[in-house]
Design a protein around this motif. Structure first.
Motif, PDB file in Angstrom:
ATOM      1  N   GLY A  76       2.067  15.921 -10.612  1.00 29.16           N
ATOM      2  CA  GLY A  76       3.161  14.964 -10.475  1.00 29.16           C
ATOM      3  C   GLY A  76       2.726  13.678  -9.799  1.00 29.16           C
ATOM      4  N   LEU A  77       1.936  13.794  -8.747  1.00 22.21           N
ATOM      5  CA  LEU A  77       1.529  12.594  -8.011  1.00 22.21           C
ATOM      6  C   LEU A  77       0.514  11.749  -8.771  1.00 22.21           C
ATOM      7  N   VAL A  78      -0.413  12.392  -9.486  1.00 24.01           N
ATOM      8  CA  VAL A  78      -1.373  11.574 -10.245  1.00 24.01           C
ATOM      9  C   VAL A  78      -0.673  10.899 -11.423  1.00 24.01           C
ATOM     10  N   THR A  79       0.454  11.468 -11.874  1.00 25.47           N
ATOM     11  CA  THR A  79       1.252  10.810 -12.913  1.00 25.47           C
ATOM     12  C   THR A  79       2.043   9.652 -12.322  1.00 25.47           C
ATOM     13  N   VAL A  80       2.617   9.853 -11.129  1.00 26.93           N
ATOM     14  CA  VAL A  80       3.314   8.766 -10.440  1.00 26.93           C
ATOM     15  C   VAL A  80       2.353   7.618 -10.170  1.00 26.93           C
ATOM     16  N   ALA A  81       1.136   7.945  -9.742  1.00 25.23           N
ATOM     17  CA  ALA A  81       0.141   6.904  -9.477  1.00 25.23           C
ATOM     18  C   ALA A  81      -0.116   6.056 -10.714  1.00 25.23           C
ATOM     19  N   ALA A  82      -0.099   6.704 -11.887  1.00 27.11           N
ATOM     20  CA  ALA A  82      -0.341   5.978 -13.129  1.00 27.11           C
ATOM     21  C   ALA A  82       0.837   5.084 -13.505  1.00 27.11           C
ATOM     22  N   LEU A  83       2.019   5.385 -12.963  1.00 26.53           N
ATOM     23  CA  LEU A  83       3.202   4.571 -13.248  1.00 26.53           C
ATOM     24  C   LEU A  83       3.295   3.337 -12.354  1.00 26.53           C
TER      25      LEU A  83
ATOM     26  N   LYS B  88       0.851  -1.193   0.000  1.00 29.06           N
ATOM     27  CA  LYS B  88       0.000   0.000   0.000  1.00 29.06           C
ATOM     28  C   LYS B  88       0.886   1.242   0.000  1.00 29.06           C
ATOM     29  N   PHE B  89       0.736   2.074  -1.050  1.00 31.19           N
ATOM     30  CA  PHE B  89       1.500   3.306  -1.162  1.00 31.19           C
ATOM     31  C   PHE B  89       0.577   4.491  -0.884  1.00 31.19           C
ATOM     32  N   LEU B  90       1.064   5.423  -0.074  1.00 32.95           N
ATOM     33  CA  LEU B  90       0.345   6.667   0.181  1.00 32.95           C
ATOM     34  C   LEU B  90       1.132   7.802  -0.460  1.00 32.95           C
ATOM     35  N   LEU B  91       0.525   8.489  -1.398  1.00 36.71           N
ATOM     36  CA  LEU B  91       1.167   9.616  -2.087  1.00 36.71           C
ATOM     37  C   LEU B  91       0.665  10.905  -1.456  1.00 36.71           C
ATOM     38  N   VAL B  92       1.602  11.754  -1.023  1.00 41.62           N
ATOM     39  CA  VAL B  92       1.246  12.954  -0.275  1.00 41.62           C
ATOM     40  C   VAL B  92       1.763  14.203  -0.971  1.00 41.62           C
ATOM     41  N   SER B  93       0.875  15.185  -1.118  1.00 43.75           N
ATOM     42  CA  SER B  93       1.251  16.505  -1.609  1.00 43.75           C
ATOM     43  C   SER B  93       1.221  17.469  -0.425  1.00 43.75           C
ATOM     44  N   PRO B  94       2.361  18.007   0.014  1.00 47.86           N
ATOM     45  CA  PRO B  94       2.395  18.907   1.172  1.00 47.86           C
ATOM     46  C   PRO B  94       1.635  20.197   0.914  1.00 47.86           C
TER      47      PRO B  94
ATOM     48  N   PRO C  38       2.440  -0.223 -10.660  1.00 46.38           N
ATOM     49  CA  PRO C  38       1.804  -1.457 -11.152  1.00 46.38           C
ATOM     50  C   PRO C  38       0.474  -1.713 -10.448  1.00 46.38           C
ATOM     51  N   LYS C  39      -0.371  -2.505 -11.061  1.00 46.49           N
ATOM     52  CA  LYS C  39      -1.710  -2.749 -10.531  1.00 46.49           C
ATOM     53  C   LYS C  39      -1.706  -3.503  -9.211  1.00 46.49           C
ATOM     54  N   ASN C  40      -0.606  -4.198  -8.910  1.00 47.63           N
ATOM     55  CA  ASN C  40      -0.581  -4.962  -7.653  1.00 47.63           C
ATOM     56  C   ASN C  40      -0.222  -4.099  -6.451  1.00 47.63           C
ATOM     57  N   ILE C  41      -0.086  -2.791  -6.666  1.00 45.97           N
ATOM     58  CA  ILE C  41       0.163  -1.874  -5.560  1.00 45.97           C
ATOM     59  C   ILE C  41      -1.077  -1.005  -5.363  1.00 45.97           C
ATOM     60  N   SER C  42      -1.619  -1.025  -4.161  1.00 46.23           N
ATOM     61  CA  SER C  42      -2.762  -0.175  -3.821  1.00 46.23           C
ATOM     62  C   SER C  42      -2.259   1.239  -3.573  1.00 46.23           C
ATOM     63  N   VAL C  43      -2.928   2.221  -4.151  1.00 44.98           N
ATOM     64  CA  VAL C  43      -2.435   3.599  -4.056  1.00 44.98           C
ATOM     65  C   VAL C  43      -3.541   4.544  -3.612  1.00 44.98           C
TER      66      VAL C  43
END
Length: 543
Positions: free
Chosen positions: A40-47, A8-14, A49-54
């Motif tokens: 930037g983060l929504v682009t990283v999310a698209a990169l 599980k990845f959590l992407l954070v924008s400060p 893999p599907k087996n990672i929950s974001v």
């Protein structure tokens, strides 16, 4: 640390601080929480893999809870230097909760050596470095640093995951066509970050991103975030023809804006294609009315003809020019403050982003001032409302701070601001010469809401009489542009509040003392031969 399918990845924008660019006080009128989502983060999310929950948490629209952090196997942060303080707080919270942190984006890419508490730096362009990080994540062989000078082909970029965000909370959707700029201005770091040869996406790839934004139900402002949208004019013209057809097919759901060099005014075909595609605003780096300052900064594109001619040409096509202006060049004369005020008024630019010159790392300016022993400190990332200098200027620092303050207070004095708005309305093309998309677009509900809230608040504000006079005269002068009239009125409130808060009357002396203290500090350090300790890198990206 889990390195398996249930990661599980959590992407954070400060958080972004309040600046002229934040439009915090405008957002209140239209019921939005932030200007733009973190592209930037929504682009990283698209990169990923599907087996990672974001999940994505944008701290500009909602809080980051400890439970969000604790539930993640990894927290990924992307930031600009203006988000530095908030980023440091997020890192501290992650350390306290025992969750590893990966960081990337403009600020970490230039200043990783001054950032503490990050487990893994994934720097430079993510299309290259992120896959390497992910491969090591799966095998449990992670490294501390991932970076590469490689400039990827933008055809490999994924479509951003706008679907991971609540787009109704944002005023504008960001989208990207190119990276890089053909110009190498002394104070700019874009060439270092993205190269001098603009790389572009094929039109069909760009339209796929417009489709993705449109699929979320979002309509309204779309900002093409390229640092110079017209860097590759041939490719841009091809793209614009496709955008115009897409907009026509979809009923022009997006009003487009972007950043471009003044070269836009020198190409009639390009300018008309932008109008047909639905552009209403372009940010242009005008910088200064002083030719010597432009020349020494390498801003040669602004010297090919009188910039007033080019700006007026863009405005007469129906596109508003938002101007960037800089004070503090070595060649600036003592009367630069009055000249900038007169220049901005003459150009009829309501939104003038006026900043003190900053010496950013990875720029020719930073290198030159370092050689000359004139660097003072790192950049704050906010050069438009924080009156501070990070180098020793040619003009006295106290003179620059006081003059800069006076320029902002004068330019955003209500009557002066509204006078520029009225002048611009008179420059715009007459109704019969406007394009089909501007004639057919209906007034949106949020625009009516903004007008009602504007009237309820601004009419009774300290500048209420100036505001009412402008609204009445603007609507009478250009009833066909009533949305534009109201938009500029609402923006006025933000500019005036930010100016007043940045430069309160009682704070003037303290700010002047701070400027003198910086220079005095520099003299003492120079005498002690300790200047190299001060040359710490920083980065400021436009926000």
């Amino acid at each position: 640390m889990k390195n398996n399918a249930d990661s599980k990845f959590l992407l954070v924008s400060p958080r972004m601080p309040e600046t002229y660019w934040s439009y915090k006080h405008v957002l209140r009128f239209i019921g939005k929480r932030a200007l733009m989502p973190p592209l930037g983060l929504v682009t990283v999310a698209a990169l990923l893999p599907k087996n990672i929950s974001v999940r994505i948490v944008d701290m500009n629209v909602g809080p980051l809870r400890d439970a969000d952090i604790a539930a993640a196997d990894l927290v990924m942060i992307s930031a600009m230097i203006v988000q530095k303080e908030s980023m440091e707080d997020v890192i501290r919270r992650c350390r306290r909760l025992g969750v590893p942190v990966a960081a990337g984006g403009p600020y970490p890419s230039s200043c990783s050596d001054e950032i503490e508490g990050v487990d893994h730096f994934v720097l430079d362009e993510g299309e290259v470095t992120l896959p390497r990080f992910l491969a090591d994540w799966q095998t449990g062989t992670l490294q501390a640093m991932y970076r590469s000078p490689e400039k990827p082909d933008l055809r490999t970029c994924p479509v951003p995951r706008f679907d991971l965000l609540d787009m109704s909370l944002y005023d504008t959707v960001p989208i990207q066509f190119s990276r890089g700029c053909p110009f190498d201005c002394e104070f700019c770091d874009i060439v270092h970050l993205f190269g001098r040869k603009p790389r572009t996406k094929p039109p069909e790839r760009f339209l796929a991103e417009m489709d993705a934004a449109y699929a979320t139900g979002f309509t309204g402002s779309m900002f093409i975030v390229d640092d110079n949208f017209i860097g590759n004019k041939r490719c841009v013209k091809e793209l614009l023809r496709h955008i115009a057809r897409w907009q026509d097919d979809h009923g022009f759901p997006f009003t487009l804006c972007t950043e471009a060099s003044i070269d836009l005014a020198h190409d009639d075909d390009l300018l008309q294609l932008m109008v047909k595609a639905g552009f209403s605003m372009v940010f242009v780096g005008i910088e200064s009315p002083v030719a010597e300052s432009l020349s020494s900064a390498g801003k040669h594109q602004n010297l090919r003809e009188d910039v007033r001619i080019g700006i007026r040409k863009i405005q007469r096509a129906g596109i508003e020019v938002t101007g960037g202006f800089i004070i503090g060049f070595d060649s600036d004369p003592p009367d630069i403050f009055d000249r900038q005020i007169e220049f901005i008024d003459d150009l009829a630019i309501p939104t003038a982003m006026i900043g003190l010159l900053m010496a950013l790392p990875n720029t020719r300016l930073f290198d030159r001032l370092s050689r000359e022993g004139r660097m003072l400190s790192t950049s704050t990332g906010n050069n438009t409302s924080g009156a501070a200098l990070n180098f020793v200027p040619k003009l006295p620092a106290e003179t620059l701070i006081a003059g800069y303050r006076r320029v902002l207070q004068t330019v955003y004095e209500p009557r002066r601001y509204f006078a520029r708005c009225l002048k611009l309305l008179s420059i715009y093309p007459p109704r019969q010469h406007r394009t089909a998309h501007t004639m057919r677009r209906p007034i949106r509900v949020r625009e009516v809401t903004a007008l009602l809230r504007s009237l309820a608040y601004q009419a009774f504000s300290r500048y209420g009489l100036s505001y009412l006079s402008y609204i009445i005269r603007g609507a009478a002068k250009r009833p066909d542009l009533v949305v534009r009239v109201v938009t500029m009125a609402v923006q006025a409130h933000h500019y005036m509040v930010v100016t007043r808060e940045a430069f309160p009357p009682d704070g003037a002396r303290a700010r002047r003392r701070g400027a003198r203290g910086n220079v005095r500090d520099w003299n003492e350090r120079r005498a002690a031969d300790t200047l190299p300790e001060m040359l710490e890198p920083s980065i400021n990206r436009p926000g």
